[in-house]
Design a protein around this motif. Structure first.
Motif, PDB file in Angstrom:
ATOM      1  N   UNK A 324       0.791  -1.224   0.000  1.00  0.00           N
ATOM      2  CA  UNK A 324       0.000   0.000   0.000  1.00  0.00           C
ATOM      3  C   UNK A 324       0.825   1.277   0.000  1.00  0.00           C
ATOM      4  N   UNK A 325       2.131   1.144   0.151  1.00  0.00           N
ATOM      5  CA  UNK A 325       3.008   2.309   0.226  1.00  0.00           C
ATOM      6  C   UNK A 325       3.212   2.947  -1.145  1.00  0.00           C
ATOM      7  N   UNK A 326       3.332   4.281  -1.168  1.00  0.00           N
ATOM      8  CA  UNK A 326       3.637   4.994  -2.398  1.00  0.00           C
ATOM      9  C   UNK A 326       5.142   5.265  -2.477  1.00  0.00           C
ATOM     10  N   UNK A 327       5.683   5.185  -3.711  1.00  0.00           N
ATOM     11  CA  UNK A 327       7.118   5.365  -3.924  1.00  0.00           C
ATOM     12  C   UNK A 327       7.372   6.504  -4.907  1.00  0.00           C
ATOM     13  N   UNK A 328       8.482   7.164  -4.703  1.00  0.00           N
ATOM     14  CA  UNK A 328       9.014   8.112  -5.686  1.00  0.00           C
ATOM     15  C   UNK A 328      10.171   7.376  -6.367  1.00  0.00           C
ATOM     16  N   UNK A 329       9.980   7.002  -7.633  1.00  0.00           N
ATOM     17  CA  UNK A 329      10.962   6.127  -8.288  1.00  0.00           C
ATOM     18  C   UNK A 329      12.292   6.835  -8.543  1.00  0.00           C
ATOM     19  N   UNK A 330      12.328   8.142  -8.394  1.00  0.00           N
ATOM     20  CA  UNK A 330      13.609   8.859  -8.551  1.00  0.00           C
ATOM     21  C   UNK A 330      14.462   8.733  -7.303  1.00  0.00           C
ATOM     22  N   UNK A 331      13.867   8.229  -6.190  1.00  0.00           N
ATOM     23  CA  UNK A 331      14.596   8.145  -4.932  1.00  0.00           C
ATOM     24  C   UNK A 331      14.838   6.716  -4.459  1.00  0.00           C
ATOM     25  N   UNK A 332      14.415   5.715  -5.245  1.00  0.00           N
ATOM     26  CA  UNK A 332      14.543   4.323  -4.793  1.00  0.00           C
ATOM     27  C   UNK A 332      15.985   3.834  -4.922  1.00  0.00           C
ATOM     28  N   UNK A 333      16.313   2.822  -4.132  1.00  0.00           N
ATOM     29  CA  UNK A 333      17.614   2.170  -4.224  1.00  0.00           C
ATOM     30  C   UNK A 333      17.535   1.176  -5.397  1.00  0.00           C
ATOM     31  N   UNK A 334      18.210   1.480  -6.484  1.00  0.00           N
ATOM     32  CA  UNK A 334      18.061   0.688  -7.704  1.00  0.00           C
ATOM     33  C   UNK A 334      18.596  -0.731  -7.557  1.00  0.00           C
ATOM     34  N   UNK A 335      19.567  -0.935  -6.685  1.00  0.00           N
ATOM     35  CA  UNK A 335      20.078  -2.291  -6.464  1.00  0.00           C
ATOM     36  C   UNK A 335      19.038  -3.152  -5.748  1.00  0.00           C
ATOM     37  N   UNK A 336      18.329  -2.556  -4.803  1.00  0.00           N
ATOM     38  CA  UNK A 336      17.306  -3.281  -4.042  1.00  0.00           C
ATOM     39  C   UNK A 336      16.098  -3.595  -4.924  1.00  0.00           C
ATOM     40  N   UNK A 337      15.693  -2.632  -5.740  1.00  0.00           N
ATOM     41  CA  UNK A 337      14.464  -2.779  -6.529  1.00  0.00           C
ATOM     42  C   UNK A 337      14.735  -3.073  -8.011  1.00  0.00           C
ATOM     43  N   UNK A 338      15.885  -3.670  -8.268  1.00  0.00           N
ATOM     44  CA  UNK A 338      16.281  -3.921  -9.652  1.00  0.00           C
ATOM     45  C   UNK A 338      15.268  -4.781 -10.396  1.00  0.00           C
ATOM     46  N   UNK A 339      14.700  -5.785  -9.746  1.00  0.00           N
ATOM     47  CA  UNK A 339      13.772  -6.715 -10.404  1.00  0.00           C
ATOM     48  C   UNK A 339      12.305  -6.411 -10.090  1.00  0.00           C
ATOM     49  N   UNK A 340      12.045  -5.275  -9.451  1.00  0.00           N
ATOM     50  CA  UNK A 340      10.664  -4.911  -9.093  1.00  0.00           C
ATOM     51  C   UNK A 340       9.998  -4.149 -10.235  1.00  0.00           C
ATOM     52  N   UNK A 341       8.675  -4.285 -10.309  1.00  0.00           N
ATOM     53  CA  UNK A 341       7.881  -3.537 -11.296  1.00  0.00           C
ATOM     54  C   UNK A 341       6.902  -2.652 -10.529  1.00  0.00           C
ATOM     55  N   UNK A 342       7.115  -1.343 -10.589  1.00  0.00           N
ATOM     56  CA  UNK A 342       6.235  -0.385  -9.942  1.00  0.00           C
ATOM     57  C   UNK A 342       5.083  -0.034 -10.895  1.00  0.00           C
TER      58      UNK A 342
END
Length: 569
Positions: A324-342
């Motif tokens: 349910x959390x909202x994300x700002x994709x310009x601030x995410x850790x790209x290594x952590x969310x490399x395989x995630x689809x927002x």
């Protein structure tokens, strides 16, 4: 098997002989085992001739029972001095048996039988079309070359080359009927909850337009006349229906007529249509904006209205499935969310059609797009340095080349200055990692993403037809035979896609085809067939999936006939 006695000048010989049919279909026999002479056997059986014959009959019954139970041990006698018979084939293709079984299991054979009732054929349409389909998969070529290949199969074709050309006209005439019959014959096995549609085209080795062969925008960028194909796949990626139309026509209007045919002939009414952006016209969306139907279509972010495009490209407001959390994709850790689809979504209205716009973003997809562009930029730089002229199109590296033909004073320059268009590169980079679809579905976001994700299968189907099946270039000339040619390719695709599913999609297209092509058999006249291929994980999977085995040291003629018969049920 039976006991045979043969008298010579010096002795009476006792044999076990085995009956079989030769290449001409005539019944003959072959000595299976020599038991000895009567004189040699009498001392072993109380010097009683009747006991010798009774023992010989028991031996014949034993070998007959062993053959029936697939436990027969066969000894072969080969001579170093005996030559092969001139013109006699000994090596045969056997991989087609698996495809032939699917030809009938998918309902194609039954559809041919139904169609044949309306004609007085001198040939078996099911057998003819089965051979054409198997040849298209295993040895794609012209009809004449395909017929030559058919004569290398364990079963000789029961039709002539002329019959093939005659049948093409019937195949074209009955194309729609055959397609609907195939669906109805396998209706309980088809997943029609989602239908995928796309178009492609095929070129000809000619420069002359004729009939449906027209100049158009070739997918291979060839300067040849083309025809186009529209194809529907079901939810499992199995071909459902197709249409062929002239190469100079727009592909967007082809969806509705083919869909209307499915609605009418297939008696379908409730399904979701999934297409790419090129076929997502307003008319096609409106046609599927019905209570029992819906659409999921790729949406180009570039063509969205300005305010919606700004919302789509804004880094804020993205979510992860089940989070349910909202994300700002310009601030995410790209290594952590490399395989995630927002993703994020909103409803939009286009000419009174309420649509759900779903925008997704992936770091992995972004990196992939940037790597592709980096290579294209390198190629563009090479073109500039080499001063080469290349055709400019939407995917060509030439789109990054800017040509300046004016001086700073606005005068015409003596030479054309070519340089990289950095603004064009920056503009494209804005969309890296983003992907959008429009839909009328109100289902969970994961369902929508899952539906659209399988759209790759239709692209894969076209690739198989063009590469492995060699559906193009097309060599036949008449419109009827052109359409019949693609009908054969369509049926081959049904059979092969079903084979992939049967093997749990564990193997690549080329691995499966190479394995089937390699399954050859050495024929020992009157005895059976010796496999001349390497047993592998794929051959084991094929035998397990189809319920028969050809990987024994020898397959008797009787057993091979049983296998062949089982493939036509």
């Amino acid at each position: 098997m039976r006991v045979t006695l043969s008298k010579t000048k010096n002795a009476e010989h006792v044999y076990i002989s085995k009956a079989y049919r030769n290449e001409n279909g005539k019944s003959t026999s072959k000595i299976f085992k020599k038991l000895g002479t009567v004189e040699e056997l009498l001392p072993l059986h109380d010097n009683d001739r009747e006991k010798v014959l009774q023992w010989a009959k028991e031996q014949a019954r034993f070998y007959t029972e062993a053959e029936k139970n697939d436990t027969l041990n066969i000894s072969l006698k080969l001579s170093e001095t005996r030559q092969l018979t001139i013109g006699e084939m000994t090596l045969f293709e056997g991989g087609y048996l698996f495809l032939q079984k699917l030809f009938y299991e998918t309902g194609i054979g039954e559809a041919c039988k139904t169609v044949s009732k309306n004609y007085d054929f001198q040939y078996n349409l099911s057998s003819l079309l089965s051979n054409l389909v198997c040849s298209r998969i295993l040895s794609p070529s012209s009809k004449m070359s395909s017929y030559e290949y058919m004569n290398t199969m364990i079963e000789k074709p029961d039709f002539s080359l002329h019959d093939i050309y005659r049948a093409l006209d019937v195949i074209d005439k009955e194309s729609d009927n055959i397609q609907s019959l195939i669906y109805k014959n396998g209706i309980n096995k088809r997943n029609t909850s989602v239908l995928y549609y796309d178009c492609t085209n095929f070129f000809f080795e000619t420069e002359d337009e004729s009939g449906i062969r027209k100049y158009g925008k070739s997918k291979e960028h060839r300067p040849n006349p083309i025809v186009q194909m529209g194809l529907f796949l079901d939810g499992d990626g199995i071909p459902l229906a197709f249409t062929i139309f002239p190469g100079n026509e727009n592909e967007q209007p082809t969806l509705i007529p083919l869909e209307e045919k499915i609605l009418k002939d297939y008696d379908l009414s409730k399904f979701i249509v999934c297409t790419d952006a090129g076929l997502a016209s307003y008319a096609n969306r409106k046609f599927n904006n019905k209570p029992n139907r819906a659409f999921v279509v790729t949406q180009s972010i570039k063509t969205l209205p300005k305010h919606i495009k700004e919302w789509a490209l804004s880094p804020e407001g993205f979510r992860l499935p089940g989070d349910g959390k909202e994300y700002d994709i310009s601030e995410i850790d790209e290594d952590v969310y490399r395989n995630s689809v927002f993703h994020k979504e909103r409803w939009i209205n286009e000419k009174c059609i309420e649509q759900r716009l779903v925008v997704s973003y992936s770091v992995k997809y972004r990196n992939y797009q940037r790597e592709i562009r980096r290579r294209q930029i390198d190629r563009a730089a090479h073109l500039i340095n080499g001063n080469q002229n290349k055709t400019r199109n939407i995917n060509s590296p030439s789109r990054f080349i800017e040509e300046i033909q004016l001086t700073m004073d606005g005068e015409v320059a003596e030479k054309c200055i070519r340089t990289l268009n950095t603004s064009k590169i920056a503009e494209e980079e804005m969309y890296d990692g983003f992907y959008a679809v429009c839909t009328t579905l109100e289902d969970d976001i994961n369902t929508i993403i899952k539906i659209n994700r399988r759209r790759w299968e239709i692209e894969e189907s076209f690739r198989i037809m063009k590469s492995e099946f060699k559906a193009r270039p097309v060599y036949v000339q008449k419109d009827e035979r052109i359409r019949a040619h693609f009908m054969t390719c369509f049926l081959a695709l049904i059979v092969f896609r079903t084979l992939e599913k049967k093997l749990d999609e564990k193997y690549t297209v080329s691995e499966i085809i190479r394995t089937l092509q390699g399954m050859k058999f050495q024929k020992i006249k009157g005895v059976g067939y010796i496999p001349c291929y390497t047993r592998t994980e794929i051959t084991d999977a094929l035998h397990e999936a189809f319920g028969f085995r050809t990987d024994k040291q020898i397959v008797t003629e009787k057993k091979m006939k049983e296998i062949i018969k089982s493939t036509k049920k």
